[in-house]
Enzyme design. Sequence first.
Site, mmCIF file in Angstrom:
data_model
loop_
_atom_site.group_PDB
_atom_site.id
_atom_site.type_symbol
_atom_site.label_atom_id
_atom_site.label_comp_id
_atom_site.label_asym_id
_atom_site.label_seq_id
_atom_site.Cartn_x
_atom_site.Cartn_y
_atom_site.Cartn_z
ATOM 1 N N GLY A 18 -22.746 71.519 -71.625
ATOM 2 C CA GLY A 18 -21.468 70.960 -72.598
ATOM 3 C C GLY A 18 -21.608 71.929 -73.906
ATOM 4 O O GLY A 18 -21.210 71.247 -75.003
ATOM 5 N N ALA A 19 -21.739 73.056 -73.541
ATOM 6 C CA ALA A 19 -21.764 74.172 -74.817
ATOM 7 C C ALA A 19 -20.579 74.656 -75.204
ATOM 8 O O ALA A 19 -20.262 75.496 -76.083
ATOM 9 C CB ALA A 19 -22.766 75.018 -74.655
ATOM 10 N N GLY A 22 -18.060 70.826 -79.583
ATOM 11 C CA GLY A 22 -18.915 69.833 -80.309
ATOM 12 C C GLY A 22 -20.378 70.178 -80.658
ATOM 13 O O GLY A 22 -20.662 71.197 -80.878
ATOM 14 N N ILE A 23 -20.957 69.178 -80.095
ATOM 15 C CA ILE A 23 -22.635 69.282 -80.336
ATOM 16 C C ILE A 23 -23.244 70.077 -79.677
ATOM 17 O O ILE A 23 -24.169 71.121 -80.030
ATOM 18 C CB ILE A 23 -23.346 67.925 -80.000
ATOM 19 C CG1 ILE A 23 -22.515 66.721 -80.990
ATOM 20 C CG2 ILE A 23 -24.887 67.911 -80.002
ATOM 21 C CD1 ILE A 23 -22.906 65.396 -80.558
ATOM 22 N N GLY A 24 -22.926 70.391 -78.395
ATOM 23 C CA GLY A 24 -23.455 71.529 -77.409
ATOM 24 C C GLY A 24 -23.334 72.885 -77.899
ATOM 25 O O GLY A 24 -24.216 73.780 -77.943
ATOM 26 N N SER A 154 -27.112 58.208 -76.741
ATOM 27 C CA SER A 154 -26.128 57.373 -77.853
ATOM 28 C C SER A 154 -26.820 55.914 -78.031
ATOM 29 O O SER A 154 -27.284 55.364 -77.298
ATOM 30 C CB SER A 154 -24.664 57.169 -77.285
ATOM 31 O OG SER A 154 -23.922 56.488 -78.065
ATOM 32 N N TYR A 180 -19.552 53.547 -70.205
ATOM 33 C CA TYR A 180 -19.900 54.689 -71.176
ATOM 34 C C TYR A 180 -21.524 54.282 -71.401
ATOM 35 O O TYR A 180 -22.563 54.884 -71.519
ATOM 36 C CB TYR A 180 -19.153 55.283 -72.073
ATOM 37 C CG TYR A 180 -19.849 55.928 -73.236
ATOM 38 C CD1 TYR A 180 -20.172 57.396 -72.735
ATOM 39 C CD2 TYR A 180 -20.208 55.671 -74.338
ATOM 40 C CE1 TYR A 180 -20.446 58.191 -73.798
ATOM 41 C CE2 TYR A 180 -20.651 56.606 -75.293
ATOM 42 C CZ TYR A 180 -20.919 57.792 -75.035
ATOM 43 O OH TYR A 180 -21.595 58.678 -75.954
HETATM 44 N N1 LIG Z 1 -19.425 62.478 -80.834
HETATM 45 C C1 LIG Z 1 -20.137 61.447 -80.831
HETATM 46 O O1 LIG Z 1 -19.860 60.738 -81.934
HETATM 47 C C2 LIG Z 1 -21.057 61.262 -80.000
HETATM 48 C C3 LIG Z 1 -21.966 59.985 -80.252
HETATM 49 C C4 LIG Z 1 -22.710 59.631 -79.517
HETATM 50 C C5 LIG Z 1 -23.198 60.345 -78.184
HETATM 51 N N2 LIG Z 1 -22.430 61.610 -78.081
HETATM 52 C C6 LIG Z 1 -22.660 62.268 -76.897
HETATM 53 O O2 LIG Z 1 -22.908 63.813 -77.356
HETATM 54 C C7 LIG Z 1 -22.847 64.574 -76.265
HETATM 55 C C8 LIG Z 1 -21.639 65.625 -76.583
HETATM 56 O O3 LIG Z 1 -20.583 65.264 -76.815
HETATM 57 P P1 LIG Z 1 -19.878 65.795 -77.910
HETATM 58 O O4 LIG Z 1 -19.538 64.610 -79.108
HETATM 59 O O5 LIG Z 1 -19.959 67.014 -78.589
HETATM 60 O O6 LIG Z 1 -18.317 65.860 -77.411
HETATM 61 P P2 LIG Z 1 -17.135 67.086 -76.924
HETATM 62 O O7 LIG Z 1 -16.900 67.945 -78.170
HETATM 63 O O8 LIG Z 1 -16.235 66.650 -76.188
HETATM 64 O O9 LIG Z 1 -18.065 67.882 -75.995
HETATM 65 C C9 LIG Z 1 -18.543 67.461 -74.739
HETATM 66 C C10 LIG Z 1 -18.911 68.543 -73.994
HETATM 67 O O10 LIG Z 1 -19.471 68.220 -72.667
HETATM 68 C C11 LIG Z 1 -18.558 68.836 -71.692
HETATM 69 N N3 LIG Z 1 -18.280 67.901 -70.577
HETATM 70 C C12 LIG Z 1 -17.662 66.805 -70.782
HETATM 71 N N4 LIG Z 1 -17.442 66.269 -69.602
HETATM 72 C C13 LIG Z 1 -17.985 67.179 -68.627
HETATM 73 C C14 LIG Z 1 -17.679 67.298 -67.131
HETATM 74 N N5 LIG Z 1 -17.347 66.399 -66.529
HETATM 75 N N6 LIG Z 1 -18.256 68.283 -66.434
HETATM 76 C C15 LIG Z 1 -18.827 69.481 -67.456
HETATM 77 N N7 LIG Z 1 -18.696 69.458 -68.768
HETATM 78 C C16 LIG Z 1 -18.331 68.338 -69.356
HETATM 79 C C17 LIG Z 1 -17.235 69.236 -72.596
HETATM 80 O O11 LIG Z 1 -16.538 70.150 -71.862
HETATM 81 P P3 LIG Z 1 -14.916 70.375 -72.384
HETATM 82 O O12 LIG Z 1 -14.951 71.421 -73.210
HETATM 83 O O13 LIG Z 1 -14.364 70.913 -70.768
HETATM 84 O O14 LIG Z 1 -14.465 69.157 -72.757
HETATM 85 C C18 LIG Z 1 -18.098 69.616 -73.921
HETATM 86 O O15 LIG Z 1 -18.460 71.045 -73.826
HETATM 87 C C19 LIG Z 1 -21.980 63.737 -75.116
HETATM 88 O O16 LIG Z 1 -22.862 63.346 -74.137
HETATM 89 C C20 LIG Z 1 -21.678 62.461 -75.750
HETATM 90 O O17 LIG Z 1 -21.705 61.269 -75.012
HETATM 91 C C21 LIG Z 1 -21.394 61.920 -78.998
#
Ligand SMILES: NC(=O)c1ccc[n+]([C@@H]2O[C@H](COP(=O)([O-])OP(=O)(O)OC[C@H]3O[C@@H](n4cnc5c(N)ncnc54)[C@H](OP(=O)(O)O)[C@@H]3O)[C@@H](O)[C@H]2O)c1
Length: 294
Positions: A18-19, A22-24, A154, A180
């Site tokens: 998930g790089a 966002g976080i990745g 989370s 989720y």
């Molecule tokens: N943001 C928050 O407030 C929050 C809070 C608690 C936990 N989290 C966790 O933090 C992690 C990172 O999320 P984020 O907030 O950085 O969101 P994000 O910006 O949507 O980034 C998510 C990353 O994971 C990839 N991804 C999602 N579903 C996928 C799939 N089916 N196959 C391959 N890649 C996939 C996305 O790829 P694409 O670019 O294609 O979408 C993106 O690179 C997640 O596990 C999320 O549950 C986030």
Amino acid sequence: MTQTAPLPASPRSVVITGASSGIGKATAEAFAHMGWHVIGTGRTPERCADAEEEIRAVAAKGARIDFLRGDFSEMADVRRVAREISGLTSRVHVLINNAGGVRDSLYRTSEGLEATFAANHLAPFLLTRELLPLLEQAAQDSPKGSVRVIAVSSSGHMGCPAMNWDDLMMFGDFAATAAYCQAKLANLLFTRELDRKLAGKGIVAHAMHPGRVGTNFASHGDETLRSHMAAAPCIPPESPARTIVWMATAPDLGCGGGRYFHDLAEAEPAPQARDDEAAKRLWAESERILATLG
Ligand SMILES: NC(=O)c1ccc[n+]([C@@H]2O[C@H](COP(=O)([O-])OP(=O)(O)OC[C@H]3O[C@@H](n4cnc5c(N)ncnc54)[C@H](OP(=O)(O)O)[C@@H]3O)[C@@H](O)[C@H]2O)c1
């Protein structure tokens, strides 16, 4: 006597799922800036291309950046990406299972899996299993405890009182937020059992909660999730990235694995995330589901 210049030490390797966003992506930039061999994965082609370019732009001299693409709700893609990683490095020092998020409704993948459970739990379970030989190889020539597997979970796990053992993918009664929260509880149970299994090999597993972070996260969710995220200010992704880098590299976190962190400090997960029997059972159930896919 002729003197040969010493070979440059090869950088340590980190795999970050998930790089592409966002976080990745913020975490990948931090490791690239520190000169690591960064292997990022993402799903959406344009976001992957943009992220790769931005990560390269901040990379230190000696860093190496590779980027792979796959849909982690499909286990065939996870297996392929694992094979591609094995072609890029013989050692993985840090694996950050970050890819995931919430969906707006029930999606059944081409393999018959529910997409939230598949991408958030089964994919990191399978990827970690497939990369174990590379993690073990890294552990053999690294200080004990410096090879780590980190799960981005989370605090949402607290909203799931227990795993729904009779219907783990909730096909009978699907609700996006409940699915989720359960998948994020699964991240913690997996980390607990993984750490127990790897303890004798010098590899440590930890999990973390990133906080409410301003990323693409909410854009994949339903209206309830989007309003929840809009109701309070978000922190930037660089903030949880700092915690992840610390968890991956701080010498004092190389023992006593299976812990949960938030904002550069240890935190207390819910009691249901500290259930050893549930952790063992989830491992067995995950193996069973993957075995049905062949
Ligand atoms: N943001 C928050 O407030 C929050 C809070 C608690 C936990 N989290 C966790 O933090 C992690 C990172 O999320 P984020 O907030 O950085 O969101 P994000 O910006 O949507 O980034 C998510 C990353 O994971 C990839 N991804 C999602 N579903 C996928 C799939 N089916 N196959 C391959 N890649 C996939 C996305 O790829 P694409 O670019 O294609 O979408 C993106 O690179 C997640 O596990 C999320 O549950 C986030």
